[in-house]
Design a protein around this motif. Structure first.
Motif, mmCIF file in Angstrom:
data_model
loop_
_atom_site.group_PDB
_atom_site.id
_atom_site.type_symbol
_atom_site.label_atom_id
_atom_site.label_comp_id
_atom_site.label_asym_id
_atom_site.label_seq_id
_atom_site.Cartn_x
_atom_site.Cartn_y
_atom_site.Cartn_z
ATOM 1 N N ASN A 38 17.001 92.371 33.529
ATOM 2 C CA ASN A 38 17.212 91.708 32.021
ATOM 3 C C ASN A 38 18.777 92.243 31.794
ATOM 4 O O ASN A 38 19.188 93.202 31.949
ATOM 5 C CB ASN A 38 16.211 92.665 31.087
ATOM 6 N N VAL A 39 19.439 90.929 31.590
ATOM 7 C CA VAL A 39 20.824 91.161 31.385
ATOM 8 C C VAL A 39 20.929 90.918 29.857
ATOM 9 O O VAL A 39 20.352 90.046 29.276
ATOM 10 C CB VAL A 39 21.442 90.068 32.201
ATOM 11 N N HIS A 40 21.909 91.611 29.421
ATOM 12 C CA HIS A 40 22.098 91.856 27.778
ATOM 13 C C HIS A 40 23.713 91.438 27.350
ATOM 14 O O HIS A 40 24.522 91.866 28.427
ATOM 15 C CB HIS A 40 21.536 92.777 26.940
ATOM 16 N N LEU A 41 24.093 90.532 26.266
ATOM 17 C CA LEU A 41 25.359 90.684 25.776
ATOM 18 C C LEU A 41 25.706 91.832 24.950
ATOM 19 O O LEU A 41 24.673 92.631 24.464
ATOM 20 C CB LEU A 41 25.272 89.392 24.892
ATOM 21 N N SER A 42 27.057 92.310 25.009
ATOM 22 C CA SER A 42 27.303 93.241 24.076
ATOM 23 C C SER A 42 27.429 92.582 22.781
ATOM 24 O O SER A 42 27.305 91.592 22.485
ATOM 25 C CB SER A 42 28.890 93.755 24.383
ATOM 26 N N GLU A 43 27.554 93.447 21.777
ATOM 27 C CA GLU A 43 27.538 92.978 20.228
ATOM 28 C C GLU A 43 28.637 92.013 20.010
ATOM 29 O O GLU A 43 28.583 91.005 19.484
ATOM 30 C CB GLU A 43 27.800 94.113 19.253
ATOM 31 N N GLU A 44 29.931 92.296 20.571
ATOM 32 C CA GLU A 44 30.988 91.546 20.539
ATOM 33 C C GLU A 44 30.799 90.238 21.271
ATOM 34 O O GLU A 44 31.447 89.094 20.748
ATOM 35 C CB GLU A 44 32.261 92.213 21.159
ATOM 36 N N GLN A 45 30.360 90.081 22.389
ATOM 37 C CA GLN A 45 29.994 89.066 23.427
ATOM 38 C C GLN A 45 28.996 88.107 22.395
ATOM 39 O O GLN A 45 29.301 86.765 22.280
ATOM 40 C CB GLN A 45 29.596 89.461 24.610
ATOM 41 N N ALA A 46 28.026 88.646 21.953
ATOM 42 C CA ALA A 46 27.039 87.824 21.075
ATOM 43 C C ALA A 46 27.656 87.194 19.912
ATOM 44 O O ALA A 46 27.500 86.198 19.600
ATOM 45 C CB ALA A 46 25.834 88.659 20.631
ATOM 46 N N PHE A 47 28.472 87.999 19.381
ATOM 47 C CA PHE A 47 29.268 87.654 17.982
ATOM 48 C C PHE A 47 30.182 86.187 18.450
ATOM 49 O O PHE A 47 30.361 85.129 17.863
ATOM 50 C CB PHE A 47 30.175 88.474 17.441
ATOM 51 N N ASP A 48 30.836 86.471 19.349
ATOM 52 C CA ASP A 48 31.761 85.584 19.882
ATOM 53 C C ASP A 48 31.111 83.974 20.442
ATOM 54 O O ASP A 48 31.599 83.192 20.050
ATOM 55 C CB ASP A 48 32.607 85.961 20.837
ATOM 56 N N LEU A 49 29.932 84.371 21.121
ATOM 57 C CA LEU A 49 29.320 83.259 21.443
ATOM 58 C C LEU A 49 28.752 82.552 20.529
ATOM 59 O O LEU A 49 28.822 81.242 20.421
ATOM 60 C CB LEU A 49 28.172 83.619 22.558
ATOM 61 N N ALA A 50 28.189 82.947 19.236
ATOM 62 C CA ALA A 50 27.694 82.431 18.572
ATOM 63 C C ALA A 50 28.640 81.427 17.537
ATOM 64 O O ALA A 50 28.538 80.513 17.117
ATOM 65 C CB ALA A 50 26.834 83.029 17.326
ATOM 66 N N LYS A 51 29.865 82.479 17.229
ATOM 67 C CA LYS A 51 30.904 81.626 16.579
ATOM 68 C C LYS A 51 31.303 80.397 17.432
ATOM 69 O O LYS A 51 31.800 79.411 16.692
ATOM 70 C CB LYS A 51 31.903 82.591 16.357
ATOM 71 N N ASP A 52 31.224 80.524 18.838
ATOM 72 C CA ASP A 52 31.931 79.321 19.434
ATOM 73 C C ASP A 52 30.931 78.342 19.333
ATOM 74 O O ASP A 52 31.406 76.991 19.280
ATOM 75 C CB ASP A 52 32.198 79.711 20.855
ATOM 76 N N VAL A 53 29.675 78.447 19.219
ATOM 77 C CA VAL A 53 28.575 77.508 19.258
ATOM 78 C C VAL A 53 28.768 76.873 17.679
ATOM 79 O O VAL A 53 28.666 75.686 17.504
ATOM 80 C CB VAL A 53 27.283 78.157 19.271
ATOM 81 N N LEU A 54 28.752 77.687 16.622
ATOM 82 C CA LEU A 54 29.205 77.086 15.281
ATOM 83 C C LEU A 54 30.183 76.168 15.236
ATOM 84 O O LEU A 54 30.320 75.116 14.560
ATOM 85 C CB LEU A 54 29.109 78.137 14.267
ATOM 86 N N ALA A 55 31.380 76.725 15.801
ATOM 87 C CA ALA A 55 32.654 75.764 15.739
ATOM 88 C C ALA A 55 32.464 74.276 16.376
ATOM 89 O O ALA A 55 32.968 73.299 16.299
ATOM 90 C CB ALA A 55 33.700 76.562 16.373
ATOM 91 N N GLU A 56 31.830 74.453 17.550
ATOM 92 C CA GLU A 56 31.322 73.320 18.522
ATOM 93 C C GLU A 56 30.552 72.507 17.335
ATOM 94 O O GLU A 56 30.646 71.107 17.739
ATOM 95 C CB GLU A 56 31.093 73.395 19.720
ATOM 96 N N TYR A 57 29.686 72.798 17.017
ATOM 97 C CA TYR A 57 28.527 72.222 16.194
ATOM 98 C C TYR A 57 29.282 71.646 15.000
ATOM 99 O O TYR A 57 29.076 70.216 14.610
ATOM 100 C CB TYR A 57 27.528 73.067 15.657
ATOM 101 N N GLU A 58 30.034 72.316 14.291
ATOM 102 C CA GLU A 58 30.686 71.790 13.085
ATOM 103 C C GLU A 58 31.776 70.557 13.604
ATOM 104 O O GLU A 58 31.957 69.375 12.786
ATOM 105 C CB GLU A 58 31.531 72.669 12.326
#
Length: 499
Positions: free
Chosen positions: A322-342
């Motif tokens: 089980n591999v997990h992201l850090s809080e900062e990594q999860a935040f950055d990844l979600a922000k990148d997804v939103l930016a690309e979606y927009e």
């Protein structure tokens, strides 16, 4: 203790095509109504321009295959709901297939055999020469201002795949020593042993395992011209290959999508949604032992897909599977997804659904929730292949779309099983369901319906027998392509380049 079982049978996804009618089977929908993008004027371009690269014999065979796909291909034997005749590319997609001579590049002929020369020597060295040979030819087609193909077929002979389809080499003793020095320096965050460290940093970093498909698709991504790999399994009629009609169906759907088309989509039944599959990929190089990187495969409600690479995930000794992201990594990844979606849709989604095959830990939840705080609906869904089994009366297993809830605490979704559209169970084994675990305002039935819908959104095939949602089904392939691409972020993220 009493056990309370409740059974819900979800409706098969009804897909939208060019006409007004909806169908659950892509083949039936394309025949009846054409591809979805007819609705917004794709018919103004009346052809798909196909380039071809490979040995002269295979280039000629690929051109014959395209000509064959331009007409009707009957089903061998008795047609069924699963195996249907192919009506011809123009009838199914309302476009012609063209493959002009000037868009073909032969890598070998009676006079010159560059491909055979590239294959000489050990497999690991030959691998790079073969990749460069195909990629250089692809770059020449991609650089055209006029008569630039929409997609390129890369024809790979069987002997090439046999030797360099997948290669691996062991790290030398010197490379293992240098890797340990780098890892120790990075762990300590100190640049001790400066001379040795500088020497190592200037050393070329090679992958120890490489895959030909991934490497060629990575080079195509750089040239921003999609490719379709073609082998003898597609071109030859033999007992070990699929029947011609089935091959034509699957090939044509993938070709149409990669060339810029939209074969079908899910009906817009709710708020604009961004579906995101979070996965992890690991690889080994001459400078690093095992490196895990995070990856997001995202899809809008209308089916537009793109891939985002996240940051590397440290490998902990006691981490397990089980591999997990850090809080900062999860935040950055979600922000990148939103930016690309927009960037792709012109606005933010009203709903985001995150899919993983491992649970969301506290750090990941905090990071995703912070990044998505302005999104009205956020659901985090874990899909775990389960040993749970369900039997029903009769000869067939549970229907696809069956959800079994136990004590309102655990829910299991069958994405394989009896298919009413086909009138049979088209599988060799007892169906294995997913356990669906949900975090957020939406319950397991909503999550299960999303998953079932996304099993039909694989635009690389006309087959409706998908077990995994498209948000997770291509994780290993996408990760391998991005590894080959390099450390810089790709300019193009469209999923057309990854399937």
């Amino acid at each position: 203790m009493a056990i309370d079982l409740s059974i819900t049978e979800l409706q098969p996804p009804r897909l939208q095509f060019g006409g007004a009618a909806a169908h659950s089977d892509p083949k039936a929908g394309l025949v009846a109504a054409g591809p979805f993008d007819l609705r917004f004027g794709s018919a103004r371009k009346d052809h798909v321009h196909v380039g071809i690269i490979g040995p002269a014999e295979q280039v000629a065979a690929a051109r014959r295959w395209l000509e064959r796909c331009s007409g009707e291909i009957p089903e061998l034997g008795e047609a069924s709901l699963l195996r249907k005749p192919f009506p011809g590319f123009p009838d199914a997609f309302h476009k012609a297939l063209i493959a002009p001579e000037q868009s073909s590049i032969a890598l070998s002929s009676d006079i010159n055999d560059d491909l055979e020369h590239a294959l000489q020597g050990d497999a690991y060295s030959a691998f790079q020469r073969v990749v460069d040979l195909y990629a250089d030819a692809h770059a020449r087609l991609a650089a055209r201002d006029l008569n630039r193909p929409d997609i390129v077929l890369m024809c790979i002979p069987e002997n090439v795949f046999d030797k360099v389809g997948a290669v691996e080499r062991k790290a030398t003793e010197d490379e293992r020593k240098r890797a340990k020095v780098i890892e120790r320096a990075r762990t300590n965050s100190q640049l001790d042993l400066f001379d040795l460290f500088d020497e190592v940093e200037q050393t070329t970093e090679d992958f120890l395992k490489r895959d030909l498909r991934h490497a060629l698709k990575a080079r195509a991504l750089r040239n921003r011209l999609p490719i379709q790999l073609v082998t003898d399994a597609l071109l030859d009629d033999s007992a070990r290959n699929q029947d011609p009609a089935t091959r034509a169906w699957n090939f044509s759907v993938g070709l149409y999508y990669k060339a810029g088309g939209v074969p079908w989509r899910l009906p817009p039944t709710g708020p604009d949604t961004c579906f995101v599959g979070i996965s992890f990929h690991h690889f080994r190089t001459t400078q690093r032992a095992i490196v895990r990187s995070s990856l997001a495969q995202a899809f809008s409600s209308d089916g537009e897909g793109f891939a985002i690479r996240g940051q590397g995930v440290p490998v902990e000794p006691d981490q397990g599977r089980n591999v997990h992201l850090s809080e900062e990594q999860a935040f950055d990844l979600a922000k990148d997804v939103l930016a690309e979606y927009e960037l792709r849709t012109g606005g933010a989604p009203l709903r985001v659904v995150l899919h993983k095959t491992s649970y969301f830990d506290q750090a990941e939840r905090a990071g995703f929730e912070a990044a998505l705080k302005d999104i009205p609906i956020v659901s985090m869904v874990t899909l775990v292949p389960s040993l749970f089994r369900l039997l029903r009366y009769g000869a067939y297993p549970p229907k696809v779309g069956t959800v079994c809830a136990i004590n309102d605490a655990r829910s299991f979704l069958f994405t394989s099983g009896f298919m009413p559209e086909l009138g049979t169970y088209p599988g060799p084994h007892v169906p294995q369901p997913f356990e669906v675990r949900c975090l957020g305002p939406e319950g397991p039935i909503v999550a299960a319906q999303d998953v079932l819908n996304l099993t039909r959104m694989n635009w690389n095939t006309a087959d409706i027998r998908g077990k995994w949602p498209v948000s997770l089904s291509f994780a290993r392939r996408v990760g391998g392509i991005l590894d080959e691409y390099g450390d810089d972020d790709p300019v193009e993220t469209s999923f057309r380049y990854f399937v």
